[in-house]
Write a protein that holds these residues in place. Structure first.
Motif, PDB file in Angstrom:
ATOM      1  N   ILE A   1     -90.082 -30.613 -46.814  1.00  0.00           N
ATOM      2  CA  ILE A   1     -90.255 -31.474 -47.998  1.00  0.00           C
ATOM      3  C   ILE A   1     -88.909 -32.052 -48.418  1.00  0.00           C
ATOM      4  O   ILE A   1     -88.761 -33.247 -48.638  1.00  0.00           O
ATOM      5  CB  ILE A   1     -90.871 -30.673 -49.174  1.00  0.00           C
TER       6      ILE A   1
ATOM      7  N   ILE B   1     -94.962 -24.920 -55.570  1.00  0.00           N
ATOM      8  CA  ILE B   1     -93.982 -25.954 -55.192  1.00  0.00           C
ATOM      9  C   ILE B   1     -94.264 -27.245 -55.956  1.00  0.00           C
ATOM     10  O   ILE B   1     -93.370 -27.887 -56.501  1.00  0.00           O
ATOM     11  CB  ILE B   1     -94.029 -26.201 -53.677  1.00  0.00           C
TER      12      ILE B   1
ATOM     13  N   PHE C   1     -91.340 -24.918 -44.884  1.00  0.00           N
ATOM     14  CA  PHE C   1     -92.087 -25.991 -45.519  1.00  0.00           C
ATOM     15  C   PHE C   1     -91.230 -26.682 -46.570  1.00  0.00           C
ATOM     16  O   PHE C   1     -91.211 -27.909 -46.688  1.00  0.00           O
ATOM     17  CB  PHE C   1     -93.358 -25.395 -46.146  1.00  0.00           C
ATOM     18  N   ILE C   2     -90.483 -25.867 -47.321  1.00  0.00           N
ATOM     19  CA  ILE C   2     -89.604 -26.443 -48.354  1.00  0.00           C
ATOM     20  C   ILE C   2     -88.543 -27.337 -47.711  1.00  0.00           C
ATOM     21  O   ILE C   2     -88.253 -28.424 -48.190  1.00  0.00           O
ATOM     22  CB  ILE C   2     -88.943 -25.322 -49.189  1.00  0.00           C
TER      23      ILE C   2
ATOM     24  N   LEU D   1     -92.552 -19.152 -43.114  1.00  0.00           N
ATOM     25  CA  LEU D   1     -93.112 -20.504 -43.122  1.00  0.00           C
ATOM     26  C   LEU D   1     -92.825 -21.226 -44.440  1.00  0.00           C
ATOM     27  O   LEU D   1     -92.700 -22.437 -44.483  1.00  0.00           O
ATOM     28  CB  LEU D   1     -94.628 -20.452 -42.919  1.00  0.00           C
ATOM     29  N   VAL D   2     -92.723 -20.455 -45.512  1.00  0.00           N
ATOM     30  CA  VAL D   2     -92.541 -21.075 -46.826  1.00  0.00           C
ATOM     31  C   VAL D   2     -91.209 -21.819 -46.917  1.00  0.00           C
ATOM     32  O   VAL D   2     -91.187 -23.003 -47.241  1.00  0.00           O
ATOM     33  CB  VAL D   2     -92.680 -20.024 -47.955  1.00  0.00           C
TER      34      VAL D   2
ATOM     35  N   MET E   1     -95.750 -15.047 -42.142  1.00  0.00           N
ATOM     36  CA  MET E   1     -96.098 -16.076 -43.113  1.00  0.00           C
ATOM     37  C   MET E   1     -94.913 -16.431 -44.017  1.00  0.00           C
ATOM     38  O   MET E   1     -94.691 -17.589 -44.338  1.00  0.00           O
ATOM     39  CB  MET E   1     -97.290 -15.572 -43.933  1.00  0.00           C
TER      40      MET E   1
ATOM     41  N   THR F   1     -98.822 -20.812 -53.099  1.00  0.00           N
ATOM     42  CA  THR F   1     -97.430 -21.186 -52.828  1.00  0.00           C
ATOM     43  C   THR F   1     -97.253 -22.699 -52.941  1.00  0.00           C
ATOM     44  O   THR F   1     -96.305 -23.196 -53.539  1.00  0.00           O
ATOM     45  CB  THR F   1     -97.030 -20.735 -51.411  1.00  0.00           C
TER      46      THR F   1
ATOM     47  N   MET G   1     -99.828 -21.550 -45.102  1.00  0.00           N
ATOM     48  CA  MET G   1     -99.262 -21.305 -46.437  1.00  0.00           C
ATOM     49  C   MET G   1    -100.387 -21.044 -47.435  1.00  0.00           C
ATOM     50  O   MET G   1    -101.437 -21.680 -47.396  1.00  0.00           O
ATOM     51  CB  MET G   1     -98.490 -22.532 -46.899  1.00  0.00           C
TER      52      MET G   1
END
Lengths: 148, 150
Positions: free
Chosen positions: B12, A9, B8-9, B4-5, B1, A5, A1
């Protein structure tokens, strides 16, 4: 990442967390302020919605009293408070439903005609029940003054 | 890529949701038993002057109100143990444990005798919170009741 980014967040989430914490602290302090006013006015109805089921008070003489006894005392009109004020407060949150408040209560009034005036260090344990902050326990220790 | 964001969110968000439900919090019966045991250890540590026990079991932001109404932070409380323990005996009675989810309180009377022969009874409330998968003391307050029989 990409670092940008991750930064985005964090930027998006941090203010929300801080804002909620600030709101909760304001809510806790507001509830305590209203409770002090209720004790001054002898407003047992407000206190019924403030003292949690199972509430205990450890008073300045170490006596432990419970919710119904405290409400009955308020309804009896004794003691009569001229001043019932919390100050020097520090609020700590643990999770979403527990807050510990340390502070000083200044009291002035009469009990069956006898005047009293004192400051006490207190620890209030607040729990959030159905979205409302309630007082689960309170413990007060008298601050002795040189002339006490 | 790009995929992946959101992944990741989701990670979390999932973590936050797990924390909100906090499945690691013991059930009330288990919690009460743990607090009973910790209370025994707490009193024994106070009797023997075992600062390490308090260092390990008190949260970093603990606040202690002493019997003389002093408000102490963790460092201030631990400093009380710089001198050897003055207790000849320290016991507990009338112990009550109450559990409110991730928070639990124990209150009790603690009769004591000092090495110089003075005696007294103190009443205390300790508040524990489930932090980092264990119970930690976040608050303690003590009120001196007087001498036994007074």
């Amino acid at each position: 990442m990409k670092p940008a980014t991750l930064l985005l967040i964090l930027l998006l989430s941090t203010p929300v967390v801080l804002a909620e914490s600030g709101v909760d602290e304001a809510s806790v302090l507001q509830r305590l302020h209203e409770a002090c006013e209720a004790y001054e006015k002898g407003d047992a109805d407000y206190l019924e919605g403030f003292l949690a089921e199972g509430y205990t008070l450890t008073g300045t003489r170490g006596t432990v009293t419970h919710r119904e006894a405290d409400l009955a005392q308020v309804r009896s009109g004794e003691p009569q408070y001229e001043v019932f004020r919390n100050h020097s407060m520090v609020v700590r949150f643990y999770g979403e439903d527990t807050a510990i408040v340390n502070g000083i209560t200044s009291l002035k009034g009469t009990f069956h005609g006898e005047p009293f005036e004192l400051d006490a260090q207190f620890t209030d344990t607040m729990v959030k029940q159905d979205g409302v902050w309630m007082l689960a326990a309170s413990h007060a220790t008298r601050i002795e003054k040189p002339d006490d | 890529m790009r995929f992946l964001v959101p992944f990741f969110i989701v990670l979390i968000t999932g973590d936050v949701m797990a924390e909100a439900r906090d499945l690691s919090i013991p059930d009330p019966e288990t919690a009460a038993a743990s607090i009973q045991q910790l209370n025994i250890e707490y009193i024994e540590a106070a009797r023997t002057g075992d600062a390490d026990w308090f260092r390990q079991h008190m949260a970093d932001d603990v606040i202690v109100i002493t019997g003389s109404a002093q408000r102490l932070d963790k460092a201030g409380f631990l400093a009380l143990f710089d001198s050897p323990s003055a207790f000849k005996s320290l016991t507990v009675r009338n112990v009550t444990v109450r559990v409110f989810g991730a928070m639990a309180q124990v209150d009790a009377d603690a009769p004591w005798e000092l090495a110089d022969g003075r005696t007294g009874i103190s009443r205390y409330i300790d508040t524990y919170v489930w932090l980092d998968d264990r119970w930690q003391v976040v608050s303690a307050q003590i009120t001196y009741l007087g001498e036994p029989g007074s």
